[in-house]
Structures are given as C-alpha cells and as structure tokens.
Design a protein around this motif. Sequence first.
Motif, PDB file in Angstrom:
ATOM      1  N   TYR A 241       0.810  -1.220   0.000  1.00  0.00           N
ATOM      2  CA  TYR A 241       0.000   0.000   0.000  1.00  0.00           C
ATOM      3  C   TYR A 241       0.844   1.272   0.000  1.00  0.00           C
ATOM      4  O   TYR A 241       0.514   2.242  -0.679  1.00  0.00           O
ATOM      5  N   ASN A 268       1.885   6.080   6.438  1.00  0.00           N
ATOM      6  CA  ASN A 268       0.635   5.487   5.981  1.00  0.00           C
ATOM      7  C   ASN A 268      -0.315   6.599   5.547  1.00  0.00           C
ATOM      8  O   ASN A 268       0.077   7.764   5.477  1.00  0.00           O
ATOM      9  N   ARG A 574      -2.954   6.505  -2.096  1.00  0.00           N
ATOM     10  CA  ARG A 574      -2.302   6.255  -0.810  1.00  0.00           C
ATOM     11  C   ARG A 574      -2.685   7.291   0.252  1.00  0.00           C
ATOM     12  O   ARG A 574      -2.465   7.085   1.436  1.00  0.00           O
ATOM     13  N   LYS A 580      -6.309   1.272   1.733  1.00  0.00           N
ATOM     14  CA  LYS A 580      -6.041  -0.133   2.013  1.00  0.00           C
ATOM     15  C   LYS A 580      -7.200  -1.037   1.599  1.00  0.00           C
ATOM     16  O   LYS A 580      -7.387  -2.118   2.147  1.00  0.00           O
TER      17      LYS A 580
END
Length: 635
Positions: A241, A268, A574, A580
């Motif tokens: 990811y 993330n 992203r 995800k």
Amino acid sequence: MDGIAGDSSQNVNTHIDWTPQVGLEFNTLGDAWNHWGNYGKQMGYGVRKGFLNKSKLDGKVTTRGFTCCRAGVRGIDKRNHLYTRHRYEVRTNCPVRLHVSLVRETGKYKVYDFVAEHNHILHLEETAYMMRSHRKMSEVQAFEIDLACASGISPKATHALMSIEAGGRANLGYIELDQKNYLRTRRQRNLIYGEASCLLRYFQEKINKNPSFRYAVQLDAEEKITNIFWADARMIVGYVYFGDMMTFVTTFGTNKELKPLAVFTSFNHHRGVVIFGATLLYDETIGSFKWLFENFLDAHTGKKPRSIFTDQDAEMAKALSEVMPETYHRLCTWHIMQNDIKHLGNLMKDDSHFLRDFKSCMFEYDDKSEFEEAWDKMIEKYNVGSVSWLDGIYKLKTKWAKCHMKNAFTLGVRSTQLSESINSDLKAYLKSDLSMMEFFQHFERVVEQKRHKELEAEFHAREKLPTLALKNSPMLKQASHTYTPVIFKKFHDEYDYASVIVIKHRNDSQLVHEYVVGIFDETREYKVLCDHVNKIISCSCRKCETFGILCCHALKIFDLLDIKMIPSTYILKRWTREAKSEYILNTTTMNMENGVNLNVTQRYRRLCPMLVGLATEAADNEDAYAFVEKMVKEM
C-alpha cells in the motif's frame, strides 16, 4: 522455591482444622503430603519430606515420613576455616513428624505416628506465605510474568500488580525473590543453545503461525551470523500500500554490543509510521548492504520504492545504486545539518550567520540558478572554498537541495525522522543486558504500538468529519470524503492559499494555456500549464508530483476555469480513506492453534478475556454477581 507447579494449594482454609491424628487415612501419598503442608502453613512452620520405604515385591511405597523443615542438624562445615561468612542456622533437630504406612487391604495410607511439639519459634500467620515449602508458582502465573516482562513492566511492578489481583501478597503463592529467580532461569534456559539457535527458533515459530513471515540470515566465513533481516506479514502488506517512498537509517545500537538496528519505514495514509522490515547489521559494508537490499526486495516481491531517504553512509549509497538504480536516493537533511555543525563549527562562533545561510541553500531556493548563486556567495563570504567536507556535500547537492528535490516523490519528507521515531520508542524499553529474544519481544511491542496508532487514526477518521471553511464548496466536500483527515487538512490549507493567488500573466493562444501566478504582494512566481479540455495541469512548484495533492497555484487555475471537482488523475490513492481497500493475497494471519491440543498458557489466554468480560458484566448487578459467585464456588 521448588519451581513451577501445575497444581498447588496456595491458600489454606483457616476454618478447617488440619491437625492430623493417629489412625487418619489418606487415599494417596499426595493427599497425605497436601494435608501435612496445609497443617504446617496453618501452624506456622515449613515442611519437608523424610524417609521412604518401598516393597521389594511390587515396588509400592509401604511407609513414608514427613517432617518439619527444621528437622535434623547441619553437617560439619568443610570449607576453609578462615572463611568468615557463615550461613545462618536453620536446623534445630525439631522432632515434629508425621509417618504413614500402606494398608494393603484398602490401598490407603494410615497415620501411625504423629509428633506435634516443636522446639523452635513458629511463624506468624501473616508471614506463613514466605516459608519456602509453601511457595509455589503456577504455570498461569509464570505466563503472566512472561507477558508483563514482554510488555516492558518492571519485575517489581509486576509483582505488585499480581499481588493486588490475588488480594494481597499472602494469597499470591510466591514472593518477589521467586519471580526474580524464575526470570533468570528462563533466560538461561532460552540461551542454552546460544543466541543463534534461539533466533532461528523464534523465526521458525513466526513462520509456523504465518507462512508469509520472511527472514534472512547472512553468515561469515566462520559460519557465524553477521546480518539479520526480517519482515512479518503485516509489514509486507503495508509495503504493497505505502511502499512508494521509504526511509532507512542505521544509527541505533540495541545493546551493550552496539548491534545496529535499522528499520525500513514510511508514512501510511494518516501520515503515521508504517514499518516494512527491520535488520540487525553487524557488518556495515557494501556487501552487507547489497545483501540486505536484495533480501528486502525479495521479501516484497521485487517491488522497488520510487524514492528512499538515508543518512550519509557512502557504502550504503553504493549498494543502493547497484540494487535499486531506478530509485531516487535522497539524503537526510537532519544528518547533514549535524555533520555541518561537526565539521564547520568554527565558522559558527560569535555572531556568524553561516548555519543560517547554509540552511537557506538547503531549504529555500526552488530555482537551480538561485541556489548556485546563493552557494557561491556563501563560499565567498566565509572563505571556505577549500573545505573538503563542504566541497563533498556540494557534489551531492542533487540528493538534498530543495531545487533538486522537486524531481523526487518525497511525500514532503526531507529527513529520516520516521526511522528515528522508532529508535526513540525502542530506547524507552531496551537495556544493555537484553538477550536477543528479549530484544525481539520489545521490538514487536513497539511495532504493535505504531499499528495501534493507525487504528486510532482510522477510528477518529470514521468518527468525525472535518469542518469545512466553505461549506458549499463542491471541491472541499469531495476532498473531505476522499482524503483522510490529516491529508484533507493539508489540501484545505492549499485551497485557502488559492484565494490569495493572483494571475500575473496568461497566454491562451495555444491548446495548453500558460499562466504565471504568485501570492499577492510577493515577488516569487510559478508557471502553471493547463490543458483545460482534458483537465491536465502542472505547476513549476511540483507539489502534486512530490507530495501527491494539488497545490494552491493549480487550484487557482481550476477555479478560473470553473472546474469544481478534483479530477481523479490528481487523487493519489495512498492518501485516501480507501488506501487499504485492495485485496492482498497470501498475507492473512493464520491461527495455527488447535483447540484440542492447547497447552495451559494457551487455554488461559483464551479463557481470560471471556471471564474478565463476565466479571465486568456481573459486577453491575447484584443478582448476577450472586449467581456468578455461586457458580465459581461450585466449580
């Protein structure tokens, strides 16, 4: 302490008279021993096992003796007579005893001799639990101690907590010294085959739980471990990811041997830390780094990041250029600043502005010609043209200067602070005398903390919607539902800045329109090219290419052209709430435990949350509490 007991009677019922009598029968020798132990604890003395006689015909125990722990006398001290540190006397030849014999007809054991009068002072009821013979640690208690140790709780705090849970130290069944001895014995047992064997066993256990776990070990000419790399299943999924950019630095020693830990990290979708793998590098050479990067790519199916940030390690840089030639290699600006202070500290004395000028060259200039001009002025101003370190860092300008960073996908990163934050968290738990297994336990806990932070961010993202400055703006509404809150905040700031952008020049004569824009009352200008038919736009600031969201200059032109929604081309997945959502094959965690064959600690681990939940619910209602209490006593 005798060790870990699977089943022991730690709490004696004080309402029962445990005094044995001649003629009293027991079904087994175990029952006789437990009765003697309970009597000793009730009276305040420790117990020991005495003589044992067996039948030569069938091997059965025919007679057995139990005594007070102070029975007998100490033997002659055979040590050097000059030795002055003598042990305390504990034997008083106490006559207290209990003898039982086998009754052949019934198979039971009958008391035929009992002496109750001691020749020494008995212990208080409050201190009876401290006697050695009455201290036992169950497997479940040992498991809880292991959990507390793995959680970073100190042994002293662990003992205090478990004492409170048991209703007091007297009910716990062991003392703090027993816990200390258990932890030492466990460590010695873990290292009986050496750290290398323990390490391989740890990795094998991880693979048994989830075959997606990856690790690699590099050996030297003497077949000794030099380097270790590992990545669990969730690290591998995270790389799928968020593996477009990462940081990597080797600056942290894990223990007194200074084994350098290095961690592959990135952002993330909530701009929190995500970990892709870790390594212990005993040998930081080109060969070792090449081995590491090759195994990293192998674990992640060959996918290479678009850019990577590292420190100024020349060996690492050479290895990266060979293993990942297509990846943009950038240097950590924080490390550069530290090296600048280290090598050129003499230029920063008194009222010198050398450090300020050096920072300007690093962070301020978007145009390459402006950077070169500022650099030349700094060299001339401080007369540092012949300084080797400064000359060397200038040759690497494409890896750290802002004007050159516009060609790299950086997500706004300029340093390796993501990796440094992992190191900072580890320092709170790691000690110089940790074994390899203990290090891995602590490292896993830090990784789990980072993952929990992501879950918290995900919870808040779903729980709360961001506030819009312009509530009727279609683009802001779209962004608030598309981006995660932290990314929406950055987009919102760009949208706000777009209101102060002015168009200084425009050329509409070509298919691709050209605009020169800038912030009101500022001289700096940016060039924006826009194909309004296909809704394709690019800006000389390159924020969209480097960070992944539209800049205020592009948003100004979109507003000019009445484009009210963000084209899907400029939404980087992203950064979105659905980052995800893609399904990843062969990485789901596997539960390898079989319900029938669970051991004691596994059964305890499964039962604990259920029973804690039951107790929580029952405590809120008197009838429920009374019912549960009754059922527990019956069980």
